[in-house]
Design a protein around this motif. Structure first.
Motif, PDB file in Angstrom:
ATOM      1  N   GLY A  45      23.718  32.596 -22.207  1.00 45.26           N
ATOM      2  CA  GLY A  45      22.510  32.026 -21.416  1.00 45.26           C
ATOM      3  C   GLY A  45      22.548  31.005 -20.541  1.00 45.26           C
ATOM      4  O   GLY A  45      22.336  29.784 -20.927  1.00 45.26           O
ATOM      5  N   LYS A  46      23.068  31.503 -19.281  1.00 43.63           N
ATOM      6  CA  LYS A  46      23.364  30.820 -18.406  1.00 43.63           C
ATOM      7  C   LYS A  46      22.177  30.970 -17.390  1.00 43.63           C
ATOM      8  O   LYS A  46      21.871  31.731 -17.049  1.00 43.63           O
ATOM      9  N   PRO A  47      21.790  29.645 -16.723  1.00 42.01           N
ATOM     10  CA  PRO A  47      20.891  29.734 -15.498  1.00 42.01           C
ATOM     11  C   PRO A  47      21.462  30.329 -14.418  1.00 42.01           C
ATOM     12  O   PRO A  47      22.800  30.464 -14.132  1.00 42.01           O
ATOM     13  N   ALA A  49      22.064  31.291 -10.117  1.00 43.26           N
ATOM     14  CA  ALA A  49      22.460  30.547  -9.436  1.00 43.26           C
ATOM     15  C   ALA A  49      21.131  30.049  -8.493  1.00 43.26           C
ATOM     16  O   ALA A  49      21.003  28.766  -7.929  1.00 43.26           O
ATOM     17  N   LEU A  52      19.746  27.155 -10.434  1.00 39.18           N
ATOM     18  CA  LEU A  52      20.577  26.000 -10.113  1.00 39.18           C
ATOM     19  C   LEU A  52      20.274  25.370  -8.615  1.00 39.18           C
ATOM     20  O   LEU A  52      20.438  24.011  -8.333  1.00 39.18           O
ATOM     21  N   ASP A  53      19.935  26.114  -7.749  1.00 44.49           N
ATOM     22  CA  ASP A  53      19.683  25.713  -6.312  1.00 44.49           C
ATOM     23  C   ASP A  53      18.178  24.850  -6.405  1.00 44.49           C
ATOM     24  O   ASP A  53      18.234  24.230  -5.653  1.00 44.49           O
ATOM     25  N   ASN A 105      26.958  14.819 -20.720  1.00 49.99           N
ATOM     26  CA  ASN A 105      26.454  16.237 -20.101  1.00 49.99           C
ATOM     27  C   ASN A 105      26.247  17.287 -21.003  1.00 49.99           C
ATOM     28  O   ASN A 105      26.009  18.584 -20.860  1.00 49.99           O
ATOM     29  N   SER A 106      26.318  16.838 -22.496  1.00 46.88           N
ATOM     30  CA  SER A 106      26.326  18.041 -23.475  1.00 46.88           C
ATOM     31  C   SER A 106      25.590  17.561 -24.413  1.00 46.88           C
ATOM     32  O   SER A 106      25.982  16.626 -25.582  1.00 46.88           O
ATOM     33  N   SER A 262      20.284  20.660 -19.346  1.00 51.11           N
ATOM     34  CA  SER A 262      21.366  21.538 -18.966  1.00 51.11           C
ATOM     35  C   SER A 262      20.772  22.679 -18.476  1.00 51.11           C
ATOM     36  O   SER A 262      21.247  23.359 -17.447  1.00 51.11           O
ATOM     37  N   LYS A 263      19.519  23.355 -18.990  1.00 53.23           N
ATOM     38  CA  LYS A 263      18.943  24.428 -18.378  1.00 53.23           C
ATOM     39  C   LYS A 263      17.721  24.010 -17.588  1.00 53.23           C
ATOM     40  O   LYS A 263      16.713  24.748 -17.462  1.00 53.23           O
ATOM     41  N   PHE A 266      21.590  21.211 -14.007  1.00 47.65           N
ATOM     42  CA  PHE A 266      22.682  21.600 -13.823  1.00 47.65           C
ATOM     43  C   PHE A 266      23.285  21.993 -14.924  1.00 47.65           C
ATOM     44  O   PHE A 266      23.407  21.126 -15.942  1.00 47.65           O
ATOM     45  N   ALA A 267      23.651  23.119 -15.595  1.00 48.33           N
ATOM     46  CA  ALA A 267      24.107  23.758 -17.089  1.00 48.33           C
ATOM     47  C   ALA A 267      25.266  22.686 -17.211  1.00 48.33           C
ATOM     48  O   ALA A 267      25.429  22.254 -18.338  1.00 48.33           O
ATOM     49  N   GLY A 268      26.270  22.470 -16.389  1.00 45.29           N
ATOM     50  CA  GLY A 268      27.335  21.652 -16.750  1.00 45.29           C
ATOM     51  C   GLY A 268      27.274  20.255 -16.630  1.00 45.29           C
ATOM     52  O   GLY A 268      28.166  19.422 -17.032  1.00 45.29           O
ATOM     53  N   ALA A 269      26.311  19.622 -15.646  1.00 51.27           N
ATOM     54  CA  ALA A 269      26.103  18.438 -15.172  1.00 51.27           C
ATOM     55  C   ALA A 269      24.749  17.765 -15.428  1.00 51.27           C
ATOM     56  O   ALA A 269      24.294  17.126 -14.511  1.00 51.27           O
ATOM     57  N   PHE A 403      21.238  35.108 -16.139  1.00 57.38           N
ATOM     58  CA  PHE A 403      22.023  34.819 -15.082  1.00 57.38           C
ATOM     59  C   PHE A 403      22.188  35.924 -14.068  1.00 57.38           C
ATOM     60  O   PHE A 403      22.504  35.674 -12.948  1.00 57.38           O
TER      61      PHE A 403
ATOM     62  N   ASP B  72      30.940  28.640  -9.846  1.00 56.84           N
ATOM     63  CA  ASP B  72      29.905  27.437  -9.491  1.00 56.84           C
ATOM     64  C   ASP B  72      29.939  26.413 -10.386  1.00 56.84           C
ATOM     65  O   ASP B  72      29.907  26.496 -11.565  1.00 56.84           O
ATOM     66  N   ARG B  74      28.187  24.041 -10.938  1.00 60.09           N
ATOM     67  CA  ARG B  74      26.923  23.510 -11.489  1.00 60.09           C
ATOM     68  C   ARG B  74      26.735  24.061 -12.972  1.00 60.09           C
ATOM     69  O   ARG B  74      25.597  23.659 -13.597  1.00 60.09           O
ATOM     70  N   ASN B  75      27.253  25.223 -13.088  1.00 57.86           N
ATOM     71  CA  ASN B  75      27.167  25.990 -14.407  1.00 57.86           C
ATOM     72  C   ASN B  75      27.971  25.703 -15.497  1.00 57.86           C
ATOM     73  O   ASN B  75      28.867  24.851 -15.334  1.00 57.86           O
ATOM     74  N   TYR B  76      27.767  26.199 -16.781  1.00 60.38           N
ATOM     75  CA  TYR B  76      28.440  26.153 -17.751  1.00 60.38           C
ATOM     76  C   TYR B  76      30.026  26.570 -17.657  1.00 60.38           C
ATOM     77  O   TYR B  76      30.339  27.327 -16.613  1.00 60.38           O
ATOM     78  N   ASP B 296      31.859  17.984 -16.798  1.00 57.46           N
ATOM     79  CA  ASP B 296      30.971  17.754 -15.579  1.00 57.46           C
ATOM     80  C   ASP B 296      31.786  17.984 -14.580  1.00 57.46           C
ATOM     81  O   ASP B 296      32.312  17.045 -13.995  1.00 57.46           O
TER      82      ASP B 296
END
Lengths: 432, 432
Positions: A45-47, A49, A52-53, A105-106, A262-263, A266-269, A403, B72, B74-76, B296
């Motif tokens: 379940g990743k967004p 690009a 993210l934009d 971030n999580s 996260s969703k 940015f999923a990681g940030a 994704f 990317d 920004r993603n997981y 992050d």
């Protein structure tokens, strides 16, 4: 494209020769599918690009170093997070700002902290640390989120399952598990647009869960509201008020709520959050104070400046919806086109969240995933939505269409539908 | 300004009437100090706003969304952090990039994770989880970092102390503690510019620590290299090669190294790192995979773009030095001006790090801190550099001069010197 079948007679009703014909047609379609040499991925379940934009503006922020209180966000401190970030989460989750902690971030990390600290120290209402119990068990609605289950397995917690329904977990089954067994200490719940079923826990179900008698005096419901604002239609369903219901029932410490951006960004940030009763919050911050000097407040201020307020997030989520709703429609279209009426599959039509929950003919999910893999389409392993990866019926497959690009979702799902039919035909033919 | 005393005769050598005169002069100076109505804070090792400003360029970064591998950011994903960020830490810490994990905003969090996972699961070479031992003990060089000690207390780990010396911990004392007692499982060490003594652990001492026999087969040295590149002079001391020495001694899993950019870029919004043996690293990442989907990476790329490489960080640290070295000089000047030759205080003259370690007349540290507080100067509580806040000699005070402006450091330290003398004179007079 994979040809659409003309018949919609259930495969289970076919005579042996009809079934053999059907199997052979499906095999031919599968060979065509393999010949395409696809390389597509519907696993996580990743967004995308493009999603993210939507948040690219974050990267030029913040424009100031000070939070509203005048504190320098670049420096140490501020364990519970920026007040203005907590306010936004409070609005989104319909809780008091005073109940909210804004973290790193999580949200998964915050859940892990809660469970480990319940084990090592117990909660404010625990007779002793959970680790001192002979056994600790969690109620797990299934299908559910694989990372919830792998976390419990890692921490030595046993899992007992209940069915997830349209309006939330099967309350009668939950009641039966928690009423008499003090080892049942907790429960996972993704209340809104559950992973993977898309179910929304109704206020009635939530009220029962918050009020039900539990043998454990320190029973916890880990209320992972990861998709609270992730609507796929213009029906912007509001989550049940877990903290309010629990408080009204005299069980204020029962729920601990989690969310994150996260969703959203940015999923990681992104920025994660926890909301809980005053006692639970104090308990969490006390434990946290030994592990952290504070969250990344610069990133929190970056988010606050970008959105302004909760309404900013809601508006932003409509842009996400515009990007991903067509992908969910493509899943629905591909499954309907090939499988409608065949009696070998059912699937969810989610109005929010990140997943489509596909149930294939019993005993064929692993085969479907294998067939898809051999045709270059990666699916989440069969059974991954169950504790220890064990789907007792071997029928559940989680589809994650956000994704890949829309055209890829269309291609991949047409292929998945072929695999579902082929696996079913194989099984029915073999079962004779 | 506080008048500088003309005599440098040790207070301990004074005749009773001389001492009475001296006490009365110090009391008068203290009254003058109180009359100033100061409000100054030397409590925490926080960078000043001018130091944070050095990294303001971070806020417009990154300029790209992709890391070197094309992922990317920004993603997981990417649990061990960006390769390019890990490379920079590897260079700074003189270890192989393959040994490094780049994490979130807090090395303290990574230390906490290591200790909790040793307790819950044991290390790769542990006979059993540490929590299953009757007692777990850590060797703590003192004075040391208060958060190291409070973390152990929170987690139920006993602390045994050894003296911190100019060249690192007293190795003979450490050897005696670890040789026969298998309950002694670990040790804290800030190897370079230790908090608060400023000591640098020599290669000789480090080699002994890595090679010494330990009764515990899974003994760990938590090598918190928080100040590895935080030089206060143009002598840029290189840290001992803990991983290399340990590996050469056949104890590759003994050290786990930590660092961060907290006092390089933004104290709350930097990047932390861990470096360890392949076995330890794999063990850590395995545990971490249940608690996080990844760090992050946007913030990591932000740092990579800002610095370019490790040399970029070294050059950046020289700018920090230019800002804070004068503050350390002000501490030295104020203490020397009033206390030199009086036989009632000694203090460190650090060539790196964030602290000055002040030892006052035995039995007067708490009184000095109290006097300072009543004159509007906040100091770290006496004893905070010892486990459980207990300085058996009541003589140690940690001074943190980086956060206040230079003029404030001058004023505050002149005041502290008055308090040190007054407390000593009071005690000597009372002891008769």
């Amino acid at each position: 494209m994979v040809p659409v079948t003309s018949s919609t007679q259930p495969l289970t009703d076919l005579a042996p020769d009809q079934l053999a014909e059907r199997l052979s047609a499906a095999q031919a379609d599968y060979q065509d599918l393999q010949a395409k040499g696809l390389k597509l991925d519907l696993t996580r379940g990743k967004p995308g690009a493009d999603q993210l934009d939507l948040s690219q503006g974050l990267l030029g922020l913040p424009t100031t170093n000070k939070d509203r209180s005048g504190a320098d966000v670049r420096n140490y401190g501020g364990l519970e997070g920026l007040a203005e970030m907590r306010e936004i989460f409070a609005d989104l989750l319909s809780v008091d700002t005073a109940r909210v902690i804004a973290g790193g971030n999580s949200s998964l990390t915050m859940m892990y902290q809660v469970v480990t600290w319940l084990l090592s120290h117990g909660g404010p209402d625990s007779p002793r640390p959970w680790a001192q119990e002979d056994t600790v068990k969690f109620v797990c609605p299934v299908p559910g989120y694989d990372r919830h289950f792998t976390m419990l397995a890692e921490l030595g917690i046993e899992m007992v399952t209940v069915p997830m329904r349209e309006d939330g977990p099967d309350v009668r089954a939950v009641r039966a598990l928690v009423a008499d067994d003090p080892q049942v200490k907790g429960m996972w719940l993704v209340p809104t647009y559950a992973n993977p079923t898309g179910s929304v826990t109704s206020t009635e179900v939530a009220a029962e869960l918050m009020a039900m008698p539990t043998a454990a005096p320190d029973f916890r419901i880990l209320w992972d509201n990861a998709y609270a604002v992730h609507h796929l239609t213009d029906v912007e369903t509001k989550s049940a008020d877990a903290l309010g219901l629990a408080s009204a029932s005299g069980n204020p410490n029962r729920p601990i709520m989690f969310a994150s951006t996260s969703k959203i960004t940015f999923a990681g940030a992104g920025v994660a959050a926890l909301a809980a009763s005053p006692e639970n919050k104090e308990w969490f911050l006390k434990r946290l104070s030994y592990a952290s000097i504070g969250p990344d407040k610069v990133n929190q201020l970056r988010h606050v400046e970008f959105f302004g307020d909760a309404e900013g997030i809601r508006a932003h989520m409509r842009k996400h919806r515009d990007l991903i709703a067509p992908k969910f429609a493509a899943v629905e279209d591909a499954l309907t086109a090939r499988l409608d009426g065949l009696g070998i599959a059912t699937w969810s039509r989610p109005i929010g969240g990140y997943f489509v929950d596909l149930n294939v003919l019993d005993g064929t999910a692993a085969r479907v995933v294998q067939l898809a893999k051999e045709a270059g389409i990666a699916l989440t392993p069969a059974g991954s939505a169950f504790p220890h990866g064990d789907d007792p019926d071997d029928r559940n497959i989680r589809l994650a269409p956000t994704f890949p690009a829309l055209a890829e979702v269309e291609t991949a799902m047409a292929g998945v539908a072929v695999c579902v039919e082929l696996a079913a035909a194989e099984k029915l033919a073999a079962d004779g």
